[in-house]
Design an enzyme around this catalytic site. Structure first.
Site, PDB file in Angstrom:
ATOM      1  CB  CYS A  40      19.642   9.700 -11.563  1.00  0.00           C
ATOM      2  SG  CYS A  40      18.338   8.362 -11.759  1.00  0.00           S
ATOM      3  CG  HIS A 699      15.434  11.945 -11.536  1.00  0.00           C
ATOM      4  ND1 HIS A 699      16.456  11.409 -12.103  1.00  0.00           N
ATOM      5  CD2 HIS A 699      15.165  12.750 -10.633  1.00  0.00           C
ATOM      6  CE1 HIS A 699      17.019  12.416 -11.970  1.00  0.00           C
ATOM      7  NE2 HIS A 699      16.065  13.313 -10.930  1.00  0.00           N
TER       8      HIS A 699
END
Length: 852
Positions: A40, A699
Site C-alpha cells: 500500500c 496502512h
C-alpha cells in the site's frame, strides 16, 4: 473529464482506439492498484504521482522518450521510465478496475534491494527512490563533470545561490529536477570562533518536523490579595521536555504579572506535594493533577524582605471513626476496653501502648493530620506580618475551598465532660457535609488519645497537642505499671511530658450567653518548623510575628464541639472563575498548523554530537548552530510531515496529532527568502498520502485530484480516495485529517513546459551501437509490459486475501479458503516483516535513516 490517451505507444491505429473505448470499465483516473502484499505504501505514491498534472502529461504524450538516458550507470536504461509510463497509461485508460504494479515494483527493487519482498516500508522513502530513479533515467547529462560545494565566502547570497544551482544542473538536469526540485539556504555558525558557512543545496521534498505533543493543564491562579476569586486557566504545554517556565510564561501574559513573581505548586490529598522551580520538568504531571499558581509580592515592590509561607488547612477534630485496633485488629468488646487515638493524626486507635509501639513502624509514614480544602501560599512584608493581617489573609484564601458554618450559641447547651476519669467525649462530625443539625456522640471508647511513638523525638519541644487546643490526651487508660516502668524511647507524652488539661465544664452548669466571647476566632494558627514541630501562634497585636521562610503554617478550624463556640467545616469544590480566553485551548491541544511546522523547519538548531560540523577555521568538529531557509521553490512542492520520531535505542513513536494544512492558497512568501518575484509563491493542494496505524504495522491510502492544465485551482478530475484497488469519490472537506503524512502542492500559474517530442535520432544524433541496442531493448520493454498489462486479473492480486496484506484496510474479497501458494507467500511475508522490524531497530546505530 480528461480524455483517454489519444494513441498507444506501440500502435496509433484508430481501430485499436475504438477497441479500447469498448473495453472501458471505469472512468479515467478511477483505476485502483492491486495490493501485492504490504505494498500500500507503493500504491499511494503511484496514485499521487499519477495525478501530478505535468508528470502525467509528460509520460502520456511520450515526451519522455526523447529524454531517456540509456548510458547512465545510475539509472535502469530506461526500464523504470517506461514501466512508469505503462502504469500511468493503464491508470488513465479506464480499461481496468484495478491494475497490478508488479513490474514497476520489480524494477525499483533491482536498484533498491530493500524493496525486495513484501515487508512494510515507508511511503516517503519509496517516493524518494522512485523519483530519483526516474530522474536518472531521464537525466539529460550524459557525462557528469566533477563539481565542488559552493561556499559563500562573504559573497552576496544571490550570486552564490545561482552558482550553486548551475553547478547542480551540470550533473542533474531532467524533467524531474525542473518539476520537483527546489533549493534551500544552509547556514552554519561555529560556537567557538563564530565562523559562518553558507551553502545552497537542492531538495526534492521538505521534511518538516511537527511541534511536540501537547497536553492541556488546568491551572488555578490565586492573586496576591484574596479579595478576588481564583481563576481557572487552561495552559497547553509539551508532553515531552516541558518545564514549569512554559506555564509561568503563559500565565504571565494572561494575568500581566512577571513570571518571577509567580509560584506553581502541585497539590495531592489537600496538601502541597511539591513547589516547582521554573526549570522543573512537568512531563510527569497529567491533566488530572491539581496545579495552583500564586502571585507573590516582590521584594522590589515591598522595598523590604517578604515572608512567603505555605499554609495547610485541617480540622481540630477529624471525622474518621475508629472501631478496631490498628495493630491487632481487635474490635472493641465493651466500654471498659477503650480504644485510644493517636494524638498526632487522630486517624488510628490502639488497645494499649504495646499495640501502639508494635504498629508504629507501619504507621509513622502515614501519621499526619487530616487535611481539608486547598493549601495556599501567602506573601507579606516582614514589617506588616501581624497576627491580624495573617488571619485576614488565611481566612480570605481558605473560604474558597472549605465550607464553614458557625451554629448559633444555645444558652441551655453545656460543654460535655467524660463519664469516667480521663475519657473525653466529643460529638461526631461525620454529618458535617450533609448538614445535619442532629449529631450523635461518638462513644467514649473511640475518643481516648495516645501519643505516637516518634523516633528520635524526646518530647522536650513537643507542643502538640497544645493545652488550649481542645481535647487533650489522658494517661488514665494506661496501667500504673506502664507509667512506672520509665520513659519509653520515642514516646514524648509517656516520657514524662507535663500536659495541662483544659478546664472542663461541671455537669449541670449552664453557660450564660453573656459569658460567650463574641469575637472568638473560628480557627487557630500553628507554626510548623523545619523539624515538623508545631507551636500555636499568639496574637501580639501590632508587633510583627517572627516567622522565617523555613517554616510553614497550619490553619486549624475550631470544629471541636466541646468548645463553647465551634464551627462546622468541610471541603468543597474550589470556587473559581473561568478564563474566557482558555475556552478553546482544549480544542487546540494536539492541533497544529502547517505554518507552525514550517517555522520549526526554519528555526536554528544545534547539531547533535554525531552530526558535528568540521569548522575550517578551528580545524575541528563543532556542534554548530544550523538553520535551513527556503531560497528557490519548485513548481510541485512535496511536504513530508515527520510523524515518526526516534526516541531511544529501541523506541520509536508516531505523532498522530492533527496538522491543519490549507487546501487552497498555501502562501510561502514569508518562508522563502530568495526568488524575489512579483508573483507570490502560492500553492494549491492536489494529493495527500495518509498513514493509519503505528510503527509496527499500518496502512497507506491517498487522496488526489487532477488539476487543470492551465490553473491548479480548478480540477479536471475531482477528489478521489485511493485505497489499493478501491477508488471512491470524496469531498474536499474530507482531505484534511490527522492521518496526513505527505502533501503534494502545485504552484499557481507556473506550469513546467514539457520538452518537445522528438525521435531518438534527433535528440541523440551521436548514439553509439550500445545506445541503439538499449533503445531497441526499450522498445521490447514497451511490448513486454503492455502484454503483461493485458493479462492483469481483476480484483485481488495473486496472493489473494490470505497473502501478506496490510492489517488495516478494506475487508478482503474473493475466496476465503487459503491454498498452498497463499500460505507460502504469507509465511514469507511474515518472515520479511520480522526481519524488517529487526533492521528498523538496529539500523539507526549504523547510520541515520532517510525517512526518520
Amino acid at each position: 473529464m480528461v480524455p483517454p490517451m489519444p494513441h498507444s505507444p506501440v500502435s496509433g491505429d484508430s481501430v485499436e482506439e475504438d477497441e479500447e473505448e469498448e473495453k472501458k470499465v471505469c472512468l479515467p483516473g478511477f483505476t485502483g492498484l492491486v495490493n501485492l502484499g504490504n505494498t500500500c505504501f507503493m500504491n499511494s505514491v503511484i496514485q499521487s504521482l499519477s495525478n501530478t498534472r505535468e508528470l502525467r502529461d509528460f509520460f502520456h504524450d511520450r515526451s519522455f522518450e526523447a529524454e531517456i538516458n540509456y548510458n547512465n550507470p545510475l539509472g535502469t536504461g530506461g526500464r523504470l521510465a517506461i514501466g512508469f509510463a505503462v502504469l500511468l497509461r493503464a491508470l488513465w485508460k479506464g480499461t481496468h478496475q484495478a491494475f497490478q504494479p508488479s513490474k514497476l515494483k520489480a524494477i525499483v527493487a533491482s536498484k533498491a534491494s530493500q524493496f525486495t519482498g513484501y515487508a512494510q516500508h515507508d511511503a516517503q522513502e519509496f517516493m524518494a527512490f522512485l523519483l530519483d530513479g526516474l530522474h536518472e533515467d531521464l537525466n539529460r547529462i550524459q557525462n557528469k563533470p566533477y563539481t565542488e560545494t559552493v561556499d559563500s565566502d562573504g559573497r552576496p547570497d544571490e550570486v552564490v545561490a545561482e552558482e550553486a544551482w548551475q553547478r547542480h544542473k551540470m550533473r542533474n538536469d531532467s524533467f524531474i529536477v525542473d518539476l520537483f526540485q527546489g533549493q534551500y539556504k544552509s547556514k552554519l555558525v561555529c560556537p567557538v570562533c563564530a565562523k559562518v558557512s553558507i551553502t545552497f543545496d537542492p531538495f526534492l521534498y521538505l521534511p518538516v518536523p511537527l511541534p511536540q505533543k501537547q497536553k492541556v493543564l488546568p491551572i488555578f491562579y490565586f492573586a496576591r490579595e484574596p479579595h478576588s476569586k481564583p481563576i481557572k486557566f487552561l495552559v497547553s504545554v509539551s508532553k515531552e521536555n516541558s518545564s514549569a517556565s512554559e506555564v509561568l510564561d503563559s500565565l504571565s501574559q494572561s494575568v500581566h504579572v512577571k513570571p518571577e513573581n509567580l509560584r506553581l505548586a502541585e497539590v495531592i490529598k489537600n496538601r502541597f506535594h511539591r513547589v516547582f522551580l521554573p526549570s522543573h520538568s512537568l512531563d510527569a504531571v497529567s491533566p488530572t493533577d491539581v496545579l495552583l499558581c500564586f502571585e507573590l509580592l516582590s521584594p522590589e515592590l515591598a522595598k523590604e524582605r517578604v515572608v512567603v509561607l505555605e499554609v495547610q488547612q485541617r480540622p481540630q477534630v477529624p471525622s474518621i471513626p475508629i472501631s478496631k485496633c490498628a495493630a491487632c485488629q481487635r474490635k472493641q468488646q465493651s466500654e471498659e476496653e477503650k480504644l485510644k487515638r493517636c494524638t498526632r493524626c487522630y486517624r488510628v486507635g490502639y488497645c494499649n501502648q504495646f499495640c501502639q509501639k508494635t504498629h508504629w513502624p507501619d504507621h509513622k509514614g502515614l501519621c499526619r493530620p487530616e487535611n481539608i480544602g486547598y493549601p495556599f501560599l501567602v506573601s507579606v512584608p516582614a514589617s506588616r506580618l501581624t497576627y491580624a493581617r495573617l488571619a485576614q489573609l488565611l481566612e480570605g484564601y481558605a473560604r474558597y475551598s472549605v465550607s464553614v458554618f458557625q451554629p448559633p450559641f444555645q444558652p441551655g447547651r453545656m460543654a460535655l465532660e467524660s463519664q469516667s476519669p480521663g475519657c473525653t467525649t466529643l460529638l461526631s462530625t461525620s454529618s458535617l457535609e450533609a448538614g445535619d443539625s442532629e449529631r450523635e456522640p461518638i462513644q467514649p471508647s473511640e475518643l481516648q488519645l495516645v501519643t505516637p511513638v516518634a523516633e528520635g523525638d524526646t518530647g522536650a519541644h513537643r507542643v502538640w497537642p497544645p493545652a488550649d487546643r481542645g481535647p487533650v490526651p489522658s494517661t488514665s487508660g494506661l496501667s500504673s505499671e506502664m507509667l512506672a516502668s520509665g520513659p519509653i524511647e520515642g514516646c514524648p507524652l509517656l516520657a514524662g511530658e507535663r500536659v495541662s488539661r483544659p478546664e472542663a465544664a461541671v455537669p449541670g452548669y449552664q453557660h450564660s450567653s453573656e459569658s460567650v466571647n463574641t469575637h472568638t476566632p473560628q480557627f487557630f494558627i500553628y507554626k510548623i518548623d523545619a523539624s515538623n514541630r508545631e507551636q500555636r501562634l499568639e496574637d501580639k497585636g501590632e508587633t510583627p510575628l517572627e516567622l522565617g521562610d523555613d517554616c510553614s503554617l497550619a490553619l486549624v478550624w475550631r470544629n471541636n464541639e466541646r468548645l463553647q463556640e465551634f464551627v462546622l467545616v468541610a471541603s468543597k469544590e474550589l470556587e473559581c472563575a473561568e478564563d474566557p480566553g482558555s475556552a478553546g485551548e482544549a480544542a487546540r491541544a494536539g492541533h497544529f498548523t502547517l505554518d507552525q511546522c514550517l517555522n520549526l523547519f526554519t528555526r536554528p538548531e544545534v547539531l547533535a554530537p554525531e552530526e558535528a560540523w568540521y569548522c575550517p577555521q578551528c580545524k575541528q568538529h563543532r556542534e554548530a548552530s544550523k538553520q535551513l531557509l527556503l531560497w528557490r521553490l519548485p513548481n510541485v512542492l512535496i511536504v513530508q510531515l515527520k510523524r515518526f520520531s526516534f526516541r531511544s535505542f529501541i523506541w520509536r513513536d508516531k505523532i498522530n496529532d492533527l496538522v491543519e494544512f490549507p487546501v487552497r492558497n498555501l502562501d510561502l512568501s514569508k518562508f522563502c527568502i530568495g526568488q524575489k518575484e512579483e508573483q507570490l509563491p502560492s500553492y494549491d493542494l492536489y494529493a495527500v498520502i495518509n498513514h493509519y496505524g503505528g510503527m509496527i504495522g499500518g496502512h497507506y491510502t491517498a487522496c488526489a485530484r487532477l488539476p487543470n492544465d492551465r490553473s491548479s485551482q480548478r480540477s479536471d478530475v475531482g477528489w478521489r480516495l485511493f485505497d489499493d484497488s478501491t477508488v471512491t469519490t470524496v469531498d474536499e472537506s474530507q482531505v484534511v485529517t490527522r492521518y496526513a503524512y505527505v502533501l503534494f502542492y502545485r504552484r499557481r500559474n507556473s506550469p513546467v513546459e514539457r520538452p518537445p517530442r522528438a525521435s531518438h535520432s534527433e535528440h541523440h544524433p551521436d548514439l553509439g551501437p550500445a545506445a541503439e541496442a538499449a533503445a531497441s531493448q526499450a522498445s521490447r520493454i514497451w511490448q513486454e509490459l503492455e502484454a503483461e498489462e493485458e493479462m492483469v486479473p481483476e480484483g485481488p492480486g495473486p496472493l489473494g486475501p490470505w497473502g501478506p496484506q496490510d492489517w488495516v484496510g478494506p475487508p478482503p474479497r474473493g475466496p476465503t479458503t487459503p491454498d498452498e501458494g497463499c500460505l507460502r507467500y504469507f509465511v514469507l511475508g511474515t518472515v520479511a516483516a520480522l526481519v524488517a522490524l529487526v533492521l528498523n531497530v538496529f539500523y539507526p546505530l549504523v547510520s541515520q535513516s532517510r525517512w526518520r
